[in-house]
Design a protein around this motif. Sequence first.
Motif, mmCIF file in Angstrom:
data_model
loop_
_atom_site.group_PDB
_atom_site.id
_atom_site.type_symbol
_atom_site.label_atom_id
_atom_site.label_comp_id
_atom_site.label_asym_id
_atom_site.label_seq_id
_atom_site.Cartn_x
_atom_site.Cartn_y
_atom_site.Cartn_z
ATOM 1 N N ILE A 127 0.456 -1.018 -0.296
ATOM 2 C CA ILE A 127 -0.422 -0.024 -0.154
ATOM 3 C C ILE A 127 1.153 1.175 0.180
ATOM 4 O O ILE A 127 0.416 2.010 -1.037
ATOM 5 C CB ILE A 127 -1.191 0.166 1.498
ATOM 6 C CG1 ILE A 127 -2.254 -0.919 1.081
ATOM 7 C CG2 ILE A 127 -1.298 1.133 1.377
ATOM 8 C CD1 ILE A 127 -2.974 -0.749 -0.432
ATOM 9 N N TRP A 128 1.956 1.207 0.492
ATOM 10 C CA TRP A 128 2.985 2.257 0.647
ATOM 11 C C TRP A 128 3.682 3.168 -0.850
ATOM 12 O O TRP A 128 3.356 3.568 -0.860
ATOM 13 C CB TRP A 128 4.668 2.170 1.742
ATOM 14 C CG TRP A 128 5.629 3.112 1.702
ATOM 15 C CD1 TRP A 128 5.051 4.102 2.844
ATOM 16 C CD2 TRP A 128 6.062 3.060 1.040
ATOM 17 N NE1 TRP A 128 6.037 5.009 2.472
ATOM 18 C CE2 TRP A 128 6.649 4.847 1.336
ATOM 19 C CE3 TRP A 128 6.520 2.938 -0.653
ATOM 20 C CZ2 TRP A 128 7.697 5.510 0.827
ATOM 21 C CZ3 TRP A 128 7.809 3.365 -0.626
ATOM 22 C CH2 TRP A 128 8.576 4.388 0.134
ATOM 23 N N GLY A 129 3.597 1.881 -1.374
ATOM 24 C CA GLY A 129 4.316 1.983 -3.133
ATOM 25 C C GLY A 129 5.325 1.630 -3.119
ATOM 26 O O GLY A 129 6.008 2.370 -4.648
ATOM 27 N N THR A 130 5.738 0.061 -2.798
ATOM 28 C CA THR A 130 7.359 0.257 -2.770
ATOM 29 C C THR A 130 6.802 -0.510 -4.754
ATOM 30 O O THR A 130 6.539 -0.683 -5.188
ATOM 31 C CB THR A 130 7.813 -1.428 -1.801
ATOM 32 O OG1 THR A 130 8.246 -1.092 -0.638
ATOM 33 C CG2 THR A 130 9.454 -1.270 -3.037
ATOM 34 N N GLY A 131 8.024 0.526 -5.431
ATOM 35 C CA GLY A 131 8.404 0.049 -6.389
ATOM 36 C C GLY A 131 7.341 0.806 -7.267
ATOM 37 O O GLY A 131 7.559 0.868 -9.305
ATOM 38 N N LYS A 136 0.986 6.561 -8.418
ATOM 39 C CA LYS A 136 1.040 4.893 -9.235
ATOM 40 C C LYS A 136 0.838 4.425 -7.943
ATOM 41 O O LYS A 136 1.292 3.196 -8.443
ATOM 42 C CB LYS A 136 2.164 5.219 -9.898
ATOM 43 C CG LYS A 136 2.687 5.950 -11.323
ATOM 44 C CD LYS A 136 2.765 5.845 -12.635
ATOM 45 C CE LYS A 136 2.900 6.683 -13.679
ATOM 46 N NZ LYS A 136 1.466 7.355 -14.333
ATOM 47 N N THR A 137 0.983 4.731 -7.219
ATOM 48 C CA THR A 137 0.841 4.052 -5.949
ATOM 49 C C THR A 137 -1.061 3.861 -5.650
ATOM 50 O O THR A 137 -1.779 4.807 -5.990
ATOM 51 C CB THR A 137 0.373 4.968 -4.363
ATOM 52 O OG1 THR A 137 -0.099 5.765 -4.067
ATOM 53 C CG2 THR A 137 2.518 4.966 -3.610
ATOM 54 N N ILE A 138 -1.074 2.698 -4.743
ATOM 55 C CA ILE A 138 -3.263 2.142 -4.816
ATOM 56 C C ILE A 138 -4.102 3.807 -4.409
ATOM 57 O O ILE A 138 -4.674 3.863 -4.427
ATOM 58 C CB ILE A 138 -2.648 0.829 -3.855
ATOM 59 C CG1 ILE A 138 -2.445 -0.051 -4.885
ATOM 60 C CG2 ILE A 138 -4.769 0.606 -4.182
ATOM 61 C CD1 ILE A 138 -2.291 -1.651 -3.783
ATOM 62 N N PRO A 139 -3.537 3.907 -3.312
ATOM 63 C CA PRO A 139 -4.194 4.907 -2.520
ATOM 64 C C PRO A 139 -4.205 6.410 -4.353
ATOM 65 O O PRO A 139 -5.579 6.682 -3.995
ATOM 66 C CB PRO A 139 -3.638 5.744 -1.456
ATOM 67 C CG PRO A 139 -2.332 4.565 -0.970
ATOM 68 C CD PRO A 139 -2.077 3.729 -1.878
ATOM 69 N N VAL A 348 4.135 -5.187 -6.190
ATOM 70 C CA VAL A 348 4.260 -4.839 -8.091
ATOM 71 C C VAL A 348 3.730 -3.838 -8.293
ATOM 72 O O VAL A 348 4.641 -2.322 -7.591
ATOM 73 C CB VAL A 348 2.305 -4.561 -8.658
ATOM 74 C CG1 VAL A 348 1.976 -6.582 -8.154
ATOM 75 C CG2 VAL A 348 1.762 -4.250 -7.610
ATOM 76 N N SER A 349 4.776 -3.340 -10.260
ATOM 77 C CA SER A 349 4.113 -2.059 -10.367
ATOM 78 C C SER A 349 3.310 -1.451 -10.772
ATOM 79 O O SER A 349 2.129 -1.417 -10.468
ATOM 80 C CB SER A 349 5.748 -1.944 -11.789
ATOM 81 O OG SER A 349 4.440 -3.062 -12.567
#
Length: 368
Positions: A127-131, A136-139, A348-349
Amino acid sequence: MIKKNLFKVILINLLIFFIIISSIIIFPPFILDGYKSLKNNILSNVSKTVDTRAKLINYKNYDWAEKHFDELNKLSTKYYDYIGWRRNEFKGQTININEMGYRKNSKKNNTINPVKNEAWFFGGSAIWGTGSPDDKTIPAIFEEFSDLTSTNFGESGYTTQQNLNLLIKNYIIGGKPKVVFFYDGVNDISYKCRKELDFFSSGRERYIRDQLEKSNLSKLVGPTKDLFKILLNKFNLKNNNFYDCDTNPKKSNLIVENFIMNWEIAKNIVESNGGIFYPILQPMGYIGEPNVSHLKLNSNSGTGSQINQFLFMYDKIQNKLREKNLNYIDLTKIFNNNEYYYIDFVHVSPDGNKKIAKSIFEKIKIEN
């Protein structure tokens, strides 16, 4: 003459003793510091391909990938009671974190108080957005789909217990979100299933405990142990089977109970404050039939292996959720096609984040 020779022998023995003690206690800290300095400064400047994920096929159309993983490796954390840790404030090209330790969605909402946003997302590094960069993170992508201002409360390594504690904290300081999402599964298994941890542990419990219990002697030899661990990792001499959920039914049952109870408590808190709660069982590379042919994932699936923990525990969690008739969003098979989404076994990317955010948005749109 005898006294002179005896004095010489004593001096030689003292010198040998000093050399031995130095090699065990004094030299390792300097070697360890030198290694860290070399790794963080010199090697990072010589090569920009330290994190091989930036070179995956997922990123062939993105020119920011190497910069993102470079910034990711520069982040630091600070300790907080009850939630464990948050990353420190950071300003970069692909990663921006505010003074509270929360990742920003984009430059356009940098001035918005994150607690006042309408949608809250809790979870670990996925969720934080690694990658992925900030937008372009989920939130962040969900915010674009839904027009609901969204806050990314995700943090690497967070379990459902830490998410619940952070949820309570943000209600106390005045938050009133319309919707709250818990995106969980991987961390509760990957950390709590380790042999040295239990059903209520965070990923850093053992480390923090060891630091607090260190004697003066252990503090002296600590750098030597750390250096030894680095050598073990470099030469792959450690035992990789250090999980026990698949062989410890009492522990695995408690982990599942704790996992679901945290979701239930969060649901009650959110609904009692006028919001809607959506628990999400997150996808990961060992579950379903995703395309991971471009990755070199661990293929050891025997007893005590990491893969076996996920297969075993995901099944137990889903069975218990059905038994309790608790509604949740199941995304475990969302990547069952030939596209390249995963960059490791859990992250995921951006294309993957977009697929997840869209699925979540469509789910809540149907229900509302």
